[in-house]
Write a protein that holds these residues in place. Structure first.
Motif, mmCIF file in Angstrom:
data_model
loop_
_atom_site.group_PDB
_atom_site.id
_atom_site.type_symbol
_atom_site.label_atom_id
_atom_site.label_comp_id
_atom_site.label_asym_id
_atom_site.label_seq_id
_atom_site.Cartn_x
_atom_site.Cartn_y
_atom_site.Cartn_z
ATOM 1 N N GLY A 32 0.497 -1.146 0.247
ATOM 2 C CA GLY A 32 0.052 -0.073 0.332
ATOM 3 C C GLY A 32 0.743 1.318 -0.213
ATOM 4 N N MET A 33 0.018 2.494 -0.264
ATOM 5 C CA MET A 33 0.827 3.790 -0.228
ATOM 6 C C MET A 33 0.104 4.799 0.159
ATOM 7 S SD MET A 33 3.697 3.515 -2.134
ATOM 8 C CE MET A 33 4.058 5.180 -2.892
ATOM 9 N N GLY A 34 0.728 6.335 0.688
ATOM 10 C CA GLY A 34 0.216 6.662 1.356
ATOM 11 C C GLY A 34 0.307 7.999 1.364
ATOM 12 N N TRP A 35 -0.142 8.962 1.101
ATOM 13 C CA TRP A 35 0.391 10.601 1.282
ATOM 14 C C TRP A 35 0.833 11.161 2.860
ATOM 15 C CZ3 TRP A 35 3.572 13.082 -1.925
ATOM 16 C CH2 TRP A 35 3.142 12.499 -3.436
ATOM 17 N N ALA A 96 4.545 7.682 1.473
ATOM 18 C CA ALA A 96 5.477 6.637 2.231
ATOM 19 C C ALA A 96 5.156 5.394 1.319
ATOM 20 C CB ALA A 96 5.151 6.708 3.175
ATOM 21 N N VAL A 97 5.340 4.259 1.303
ATOM 22 C CA VAL A 97 4.925 2.626 1.685
ATOM 23 C C VAL A 97 5.082 2.064 3.022
ATOM 24 C CG1 VAL A 97 6.207 0.675 0.570
ATOM 25 C CG2 VAL A 97 7.369 2.861 -0.614
ATOM 26 N N ALA A 98 3.990 1.318 2.905
ATOM 27 C CA ALA A 98 3.096 0.568 3.734
ATOM 28 C C ALA A 98 3.843 -0.709 4.189
ATOM 29 C CB ALA A 98 1.426 0.705 3.567
ATOM 30 N N LEU A 99 4.007 -1.178 4.905
ATOM 31 C CA LEU A 99 4.339 -2.419 5.817
ATOM 32 C C LEU A 99 3.714 -3.844 5.001
ATOM 33 C CD1 LEU A 99 4.488 -1.413 9.769
ATOM 34 C CD2 LEU A 99 6.669 -2.223 7.644
ATOM 35 N N SER A 100 2.121 -3.461 4.362
ATOM 36 C CA SER A 100 2.009 -4.452 4.237
ATOM 37 C C SER A 100 1.146 -4.104 2.838
ATOM 38 C CB SER A 100 0.715 -4.674 5.254
ATOM 39 O OG SER A 100 -0.746 -3.455 4.926
ATOM 40 N N SER A 107 1.133 6.717 10.586
ATOM 41 C CA SER A 107 2.551 6.384 10.463
ATOM 42 C C SER A 107 3.224 6.059 10.454
ATOM 43 C CB SER A 107 2.537 8.283 10.783
ATOM 44 O OG SER A 107 3.578 8.051 11.683
ATOM 45 N N SER A 108 2.787 4.312 11.637
ATOM 46 C CA SER A 108 3.875 3.547 11.818
ATOM 47 C C SER A 108 3.547 2.209 11.179
ATOM 48 C CB SER A 108 3.241 3.072 13.966
ATOM 49 O OG SER A 108 1.620 3.484 13.007
ATOM 50 N N GLY A 109 2.756 2.610 10.258
ATOM 51 C CA GLY A 109 1.876 1.604 9.695
ATOM 52 C C GLY A 109 3.069 1.706 8.096
#
Length: 123
Positions: A32-35, A96-100, A107-109
């Protein structure tokens, strides 16, 4: 591991910007990806997330209906289309690139972060 965010700049309230985040395939193809965004003196806050296939998205309440996250896995790039911008959207935006394979709202993910791109919205 590299994430390169771009597309920030100065825009008037009501205007639009499109942020891009290019990643290496190894870092993001199944993740997963996030902003997120951050202003001085405040915690980094979640803006939008998208799962690895691009068929599930989530948004912060403050941007829902105005921002759209998308991804092009063939180009290893995630986008954030920002419309109807407000002065309170002014911040440094990070991808950011997610852990899963999902895109959690904290943000911890996330494990890899880009360098940030500044968005300034004038009133």
């Amino acid at each position: 591991v590299q994430l390169q965010a771009s597309g920030g700049g100065l825009v008037q309230a009501g205007g639009s910007l499109r942020l891009s985040c290019a990643t290496s395939r190894r870092t993001s193809s199944n993740n997963g990806m996030g902003w997120f965004r951050q202003t001085p003196g405040k915690e980094r806050e979640f803006v939008a997330g998208i799962n690895w296939r691009g068929d599930s998205t989530s948004y912060a309440a403050s941007v829902k209906g105005r921002f759209t996250i998308s991804r092009d896995n063939a180009k290893n790039t995630v986008y954030l289309q920002m419309n109807s911008l407000k002065p309170e959207d002014t911040a440094v935006y990070y991808c950011a690139v997610a852990l899963s394979s999902m895109s959690p709202g904290v943000s911890s993910g996330y494990r890899y972060w880009g360098q940030g791109t500044l968005v300034t919205v004038s009133s």
